[in-house]
Each structure stands twice: as structure tokens, then as C-alpha cells.
Design a protein around this motif. Structure first.
Motif, PDB file in Angstrom:
ATOM      1  N   THR A 241       0.742  -1.052   0.174  1.00  0.00           N
ATOM      2  CA  THR A 241       0.152  -0.102  -0.166  1.00  0.00           C
ATOM      3  C   THR A 241       1.284   1.061  -0.233  1.00  0.00           C
ATOM      4  O   THR A 241       1.828   1.477   0.763  1.00  0.00           O
ATOM      5  CB  THR A 241      -1.012   0.188   0.904  1.00  0.00           C
ATOM      6  OG1 THR A 241      -2.207  -1.276   1.056  1.00  0.00           O
ATOM      7  CG2 THR A 241      -1.972   0.971   1.482  1.00  0.00           C
TER       8      THR A 241
ATOM      9  N   GLN B 256       0.731   5.441   0.276  1.00  0.00           N
ATOM     10  CA  GLN B 256      -0.319   6.292   1.113  1.00  0.00           C
ATOM     11  C   GLN B 256       0.724   7.391   0.651  1.00  0.00           C
ATOM     12  O   GLN B 256       2.104   7.652   0.687  1.00  0.00           O
ATOM     13  CB  GLN B 256      -0.075   5.858   2.273  1.00  0.00           C
ATOM     14  CG  GLN B 256      -1.331   7.051   2.840  1.00  0.00           C
ATOM     15  CD  GLN B 256      -1.168   6.883   4.398  1.00  0.00           C
ATOM     16  OE1 GLN B 256      -2.580   6.557   4.475  1.00  0.00           O
ATOM     17  NE2 GLN B 256      -1.641   7.330   5.118  1.00  0.00           N
TER      18      GLN B 256
ATOM     19  N   SER C 141      -4.281   6.669  -1.091  1.00  0.00           N
ATOM     20  CA  SER C 141      -3.996   5.278  -0.509  1.00  0.00           C
ATOM     21  C   SER C 141      -4.527   4.773  -1.740  1.00  0.00           C
ATOM     22  O   SER C 141      -5.292   4.175  -1.981  1.00  0.00           O
ATOM     23  CB  SER C 141      -3.690   4.769   0.422  1.00  0.00           C
ATOM     24  OG  SER C 141      -5.439   4.169   0.871  1.00  0.00           O
TER      25      SER C 141
END
Length: 263
Positions: A147, A149, A190
Motif C-alpha cells: 500500500t 499512501q 492510498s
């Protein structure tokens, strides 16, 4: 007998105007803003009266008459924050400068001017905006996904776009937190990838202030290594370095002792 008509020439006073060059002014947080206002000038300033006030509640923002600033009735939130261009008044410049713009400065302002040539007024709309800060990048990895972000603050609400390596729009997650006391939005956005490599571009647009931030991200990771394993490997590496330093220190210490004994 015909009557003779005599036409006399009548002199009409010059028309008096008050105009604002920009009826809509975007003002940037923390920076000065100049609210433009122009009027038909008169070299004699003895009868000039300039008043700036808020249209919504008639609060006095700034006043000038008797050839000097008159701030006794000025609204408290503008104390020591406003000024006119005094040296430009004889040229018809009644512009107002507001220092260090705040969220509450947004609204409607009336520029009212009066001199020997007439009286007039014009309206300026001030819109508050804050440039978004440099986006802060964070990366979160687990056994199945990665992920990316970005986090930033600004105002007003931005347009957020995530693009793939071929320019295609990507689905993403967006968190928009309410305004803080500073009049800012906190934005967290994100993108979650299911691949071992990520090539994306984060874009944020503040349309009010014509701000366009683009931050490309390219990275890859080994799916066979979990976050915990990676952390353990880093810890072991640090421990090995410290052990190596300790061994070198002990060897040097013993060598010095032997050398001193021999002598």
C-alpha cells in the motif's frame, strides 16, 4: 414674427466611478492579499473619504478621511493587519492590503469612496485558500499486498487522481478530515497493489489556487519475504555490526596491554 431660440452650453461635471479590477480574489493562507479598488481621482485629498467594510455585517475593515487613517471603529480582527497605499490615493488608487490572510477573511468587501467629484462603491469577493503541503509518502507491506499512501494538508477540498504506468485511472482510497483550527483539510489517499512492482503517479489539484502536485512512485518488493522476516533480518544485521565492533575493540585493547607489558 419668429421667436429666436438661444441654446446655451451646459457644463456637466465629470462622471465619478469606483471600480474593482478583480471582482473575485483568491487569497492564500498566511500571505498578504491586495483588494484592488480604483476611483476617479481628485488631486485635492482634503475631501477624500475611503471606507472598506464587510458587506455581510457592515464591519469596518479600514477607514481614511481628514487625510489620514481613522481606525477607531475598525473591527478588532483587522487591527494591525490592514493598510492603504497612501502615496497612490491622489492617482485614484484605494486598494486595501490585508496582511497574513486567515480563514475568516473570506467574504464580501465593499470599497466606498467619496470626494468632490462624487461618491461610489464596488464589491470584491475574497475566497480563502491554502496551498497543499508537500505530500508525505508512506509504504505499508504485508504478505499479500503493498500500500502506497500520501498525506497532505490544504484548502479547499482537492481533486485526487491515481494513474497507472500507462496513464489509466486507478481505484484508490481517500480520507478527508474536517478543517482544523488553521482552516486546513487533512487528506490521506492510498493505493493498494497486488503486484510485486508498483509504478503509479499520485496527483492532487487545488483548482482555486491553480496548484497541481504530481508525485510518481516506482518500487518493487519480494513477495516471498514478509514484513516480520524483513524486520528480523534488519535487527540481526544491526546486532552483527555491533558484535563486530565489540570484537575489534577487545582485540585492540588486548594488543595494547601486551605491548605495555613487553615494554
Amino acid at each position: 414674427m419668429f421667436a429666436t431660440l438661444n441654446y446655451s452650453c451646459c457644463l456637466f461635471p465629470a462622471s465619478f466611478e469606483v471600480i474593482v479590477p478583480d471582482k473575485h480574489l483568491p487569497a492564500i493562507r498566511g500571505r498578504p492579499a491586495v483588494l484592488g479598488c480604483e476611483f476617479t481621482p481628485d488631486p485635492d485629498l482634503s475631501n477624500l473619504v475611503v471606507t472598506w467594510q464587510r458587506s455581510e455585517n457592515s464591519k469596518v475593515v479600514h477607514s481614511f478621511y481628514y487625510q489620514q487613517d481613522q481606525l477607531d471603529r475598525q473591527s478588532p480582527e483587522y487591527h494591525n493587519r490592514t493598510s492603504l497605499f497612501i502615496s497612490e490615493l491622489h492617482k485614484g488608487n484605494a486598494s486595501l492590503r490585508i496582511a497574513a490572510v486567515r480563514p475568516k477573511d473570506a467574504g464580501l468587501y465593499l470599497c466606498i469612496v467619496s470626494n468632490t467629484k462624487g461618491t461610489g462603491r464596488a464589491l470584491v469577493k475574497v475566497t480563502y485558500g491554502a496551498l497543499y503541503s508537500e505530500p508525505r509518502l508512506s509504504i505499508h507491506v504485508n504478505s499479500s499486498a503493498l500500500t502506497v499512501q500520501f498525506e497532505t494538508e490544504g484548502f479547499p477540498k482537492p481533486e485526487v487522481i491515481w494513474l497507472g504506468e500507462h496513464g489509466q485511472n486507478l481505484s484508490y482510497h481517500l480520507q478527508l478530515y474536517d478543517q482544523t483550527e488553521d482552516g486546513l483539510y487533512l487528506v490521506k489517499s492510498s493505493y493498494e497493489a497486488q503486484k510485486s512492482a508498483v509504478n503509479v503517479t499520485f496527483t492532487l489539484k487545488n483548482h482555486l489556487l491553480n496548484q497541481n502536485l504530481q508525485r510518481p512512485v516506482f518500487l518493487s518488493y519480494d513477495e516471498d519475504i514478509t514484513t516480520n522476516q524483513g524486520t528480523i533480518a534488519v535487527v540481526l544485521s544491526v546486532v552483527c555490526v555491533f558484535l563486530l565492533i565489540a570484537v575489534i575493540w577487545l582485540v585492540r585493547k588486548r594488543t595494547k596491554r601486551r605491548f605495555s607489558t613487553v615494554n
